[in-house]
Design an enzyme around this catalytic site. Structure first.
Site, mmCIF file in Angstrom:
data_model
loop_
_atom_site.group_PDB
_atom_site.id
_atom_site.type_symbol
_atom_site.label_atom_id
_atom_site.label_comp_id
_atom_site.label_asym_id
_atom_site.label_seq_id
_atom_site.Cartn_x
_atom_site.Cartn_y
_atom_site.Cartn_z
ATOM 1 N N LYS A 166 5.510 -3.709 -8.943
ATOM 2 C CA LYS A 166 4.706 -2.620 -8.363
ATOM 3 C C LYS A 166 3.433 -2.443 -9.188
ATOM 4 C CE LYS A 166 8.863 -0.084 -7.192
ATOM 5 N NZ LYS A 166 9.624 1.001 -7.812
ATOM 6 N N GLY B 117 14.646 0.969 -12.002
ATOM 7 C CA GLY B 117 15.859 0.535 -11.300
ATOM 8 C C GLY B 117 16.121 -0.948 -11.496
ATOM 9 N N GLY C 236 9.891 5.275 -11.836
ATOM 10 C CA GLY C 236 8.694 6.009 -11.420
ATOM 11 C C GLY C 236 8.582 7.348 -12.129
ATOM 12 N N ARG D 64 23.544 3.872 -11.509
ATOM 13 C CA ARG D 64 23.135 5.222 -11.114
ATOM 14 C C ARG D 64 24.332 6.089 -10.729
ATOM 15 N NH1 ARG D 64 17.351 3.965 -8.115
ATOM 16 N NH2 ARG D 64 16.096 4.470 -9.947
HETATM 17 P P1 ADP Z 1 11.448 -1.485 -11.870
HETATM 18 O O1 ADP Z 1 12.332 -1.206 -10.688
HETATM 19 O O2 ADP Z 1 12.221 -1.797 -13.101
HETATM 20 O O3 ADP Z 1 10.413 -0.427 -12.070
HETATM 21 P P2 ADP Z 1 9.741 -3.155 -10.255
HETATM 22 O O4 ADP Z 1 10.380 -2.613 -9.036
HETATM 23 O O5 ADP Z 1 8.325 -2.822 -10.493
HETATM 24 O O6 ADP Z 1 10.629 -2.829 -11.551
HETATM 25 O O7 ADP Z 1 9.770 -4.755 -10.225
HETATM 26 C C1 ADP Z 1 10.961 -5.491 -10.147
HETATM 27 C C2 ADP Z 1 10.705 -6.781 -9.430
HETATM 28 O O8 ADP Z 1 9.588 -7.451 -9.985
HETATM 29 C C3 ADP Z 1 11.857 -7.733 -9.545
HETATM 30 O O9 ADP Z 1 12.490 -7.816 -8.285
HETATM 31 C C4 ADP Z 1 11.189 -9.073 -9.937
HETATM 32 O O10 ADP Z 1 11.658 -10.157 -9.170
HETATM 33 C C5 ADP Z 1 9.728 -8.804 -9.647
HETATM 34 N N1 ADP Z 1 8.796 -9.612 -10.437
HETATM 35 C C6 ADP Z 1 8.711 -9.738 -11.770
HETATM 36 N N2 ADP Z 1 7.770 -10.636 -12.126
HETATM 37 C C7 ADP Z 1 7.230 -11.094 -10.978
HETATM 38 C C8 ADP Z 1 6.214 -12.053 -10.667
HETATM 39 N N3 ADP Z 1 5.578 -12.729 -11.621
HETATM 40 N N4 ADP Z 1 5.928 -12.273 -9.365
HETATM 41 C C9 ADP Z 1 6.593 -11.618 -8.396
HETATM 42 N N5 ADP Z 1 7.558 -10.696 -8.622
HETATM 43 C C10 ADP Z 1 7.881 -10.454 -9.891
HETATM 44 MG MG MG Z 2 12.028 -1.442 -8.589
#
Ligand code: ADP
Ligand code: MG
Length: 400
Positions: free
Chosen positions: A200, A358, A382, A35
């Protein structure tokens, strides 16, 4: 949308730039500076144009008051290294000391103020509080450049109110991100696949109903998988689950079927004994998670190899791919395979590929891929999702 050029000459003008420097930190060390790098195009351009730059950003989620673990100081240091020019850190966001620094700036100088979210007014639900805070931020400034793409979906003082107080325009990053999103929404090259994962769950379920009308295939991994598997009647042991979303998910599945959109769910899951790098784990069929040797306490932490290969196949056949959310807990090597296989598939395809989010961006870099192997790595998860959902983003609307 107005972009920088509409502001005219900025030589010797004091320009506030809202950037998104919300980088992941571990014990005060920046683990992914993507970033910061993404913010440099606009900063360099304004510096070269002779502006006096006042950068503002948030970092993490402090509770509306100063909290040293969320200080932007290390970010100022890293930015200075990347720019090869001084970036002075101002240890307060608003106040006399900050004002004094700002009024003393020369052409091309850059300062970064302390974390916006050390002030509760930044994210207040009360527009008057936000406006008052934005007015204090605007003191002594001639113009505002909005370049924090990761926050343009937020109605916050430094994104929304500030843009109304000063002559304002979008920076290069926001403009570039928007161009990519338009390419994903206006007549995308087909087949068009979207890969969703991450943690999320409820945040991301919202985008699905909108995507079902637009994409050819939806691939689902990460934490939200378990709400889908449960909706299909399978027990998911102690994996991430949102019970209150089950009906919504059933509706999505029915809706997709009616429209001929393929929703691809994993067929195998890596189930762990517990959350941790030293956890025992095994791969089981997705409809038999509770039959793993860890029984009802098992945690699904990654998609299995068979699923990852199937996802990679769909990606290989697509002309447009948008990916948001890791396929598993990639931070732990044992649960990073699904994410690695999907990332590899994106880099192998000749289609247009976009990674948003992120953690997703951090994941591909942590797994050793480089930014230029993808069509685009977005700085805003988001914001991208809300745009793809067809929502109006306050921080863009205000620049129209
Ligand atoms: P982004 O920031 O790319 O939008 P998120 O914040 O939604 O992604 O999710 C990222 C997190 O999701 C990572 O820290 C990862 O460890 C977690 N994650 C992925 N799969 C699982 C799972 N099956 N159970 C728990 N956490 C998970
Ligand atoms: Mg995230």
């Amino acid at each position: 949308m107005r972009i920088i050029d509409t502001l005219g000459s900025l030589r010797a003008k004091t320009v506030i730039v809202r950037v998104d420097l919300n980088v992941p930190l571990s014990d005060g060390v920046i683990t992914d500076d993507g970033r910061i790098r993404a913010s440099l195009t606009t900063i360099r351009e304004l510096k070269d144009a002779g502006a006096k730059l006042v950068l503002i950003s948030h970092l993490g989620r402090p509770k509306g008051e100063p909290d040293p673990q969320y200080s932007l100081r290390p970010v100022a240091e890293r930015m200075a290294e990347l720019l090869g020019a001084p970036v002075e850190f101002v240890p307060e966001t608003i106040g006399d000391a900050a004002s004094a620094v700002i009024s003393g700036l020369s052409e091309g100088d850059i300062v970064l103020r302390e974390n916006l979210r050390f002030n509760a007014a930044e994210t207040s639900k009360n527009p008057d509080e936000r406006l008052a805070f934005a007015q204090r931020l605007a003191t002594g400034a001639d113009a505002f450049v909005s370049d924090g793409f990761g926050v343009v979906h937020r109605q916050q003082a430094s994104v929304f109110e500030l843009a109304q107080i000063l002559p304002s325009a979008a920076g290069r990053l926001v403009a570039a991100e928007l161009e990519v999103l338009q390419r994903l929404t206006v007549d995308p090259a087909r087949p068009y696949a979207v890969v969703l994962g991450g943690s999320k769950v409820s945040d991301k379920l919202g985008v699905i109903s909108h995507l079902i009308e637009r994409v050819d295939t939806l691939l689902i991994g990460g934490g939200m998988v378990f709400t889908f598997l449960k909706a299909q009647g399978h027990a998911v042991a102690s994996s991430l689950l949102e019970e209150d979303q089950l009906d919504t998910v059933r509706r999505y599945l029915a809706d997709a079927e009616r429209r001929g959109v393929q929703i691809v769910l994993p067929t195998d899951i890596v189930v762990a004994e517990k959350f941790g790098a030293d956890a025992a784990f095994e791969t089981v069929p997705a409809d038999a998670i509770e039959s793993s040797r860890f029984g009802a306490s098992g945690l699904g932490l990654d998609i299995g190899p068979q699923s990852a290969a199937a996802f990679a196949q769909v990606i290989a056949e697509s002309k447009t791919v948008f990916w948001n959310g890791p396929m598993g807990v990639f931070e732990i090597d044992a649960f990073a395979s699904g994410t690695r296989t999907v990332a590899q598939a994106l880099t192998d395809t000749s289609g247009f590929t976009v990674v948003g989010g992120g953690d997703s961006a951090a994941a591909v870099r942590a797994l050793g891929f480089s930014d230029d192997q993808f069509g685009h790595i977005s700085t805003g998860g988001g914001a991208s999702l809300e745009y793809l959902e067809g929502k109006t983003l306050p921080g863009l609307e205000v620049l129209a």
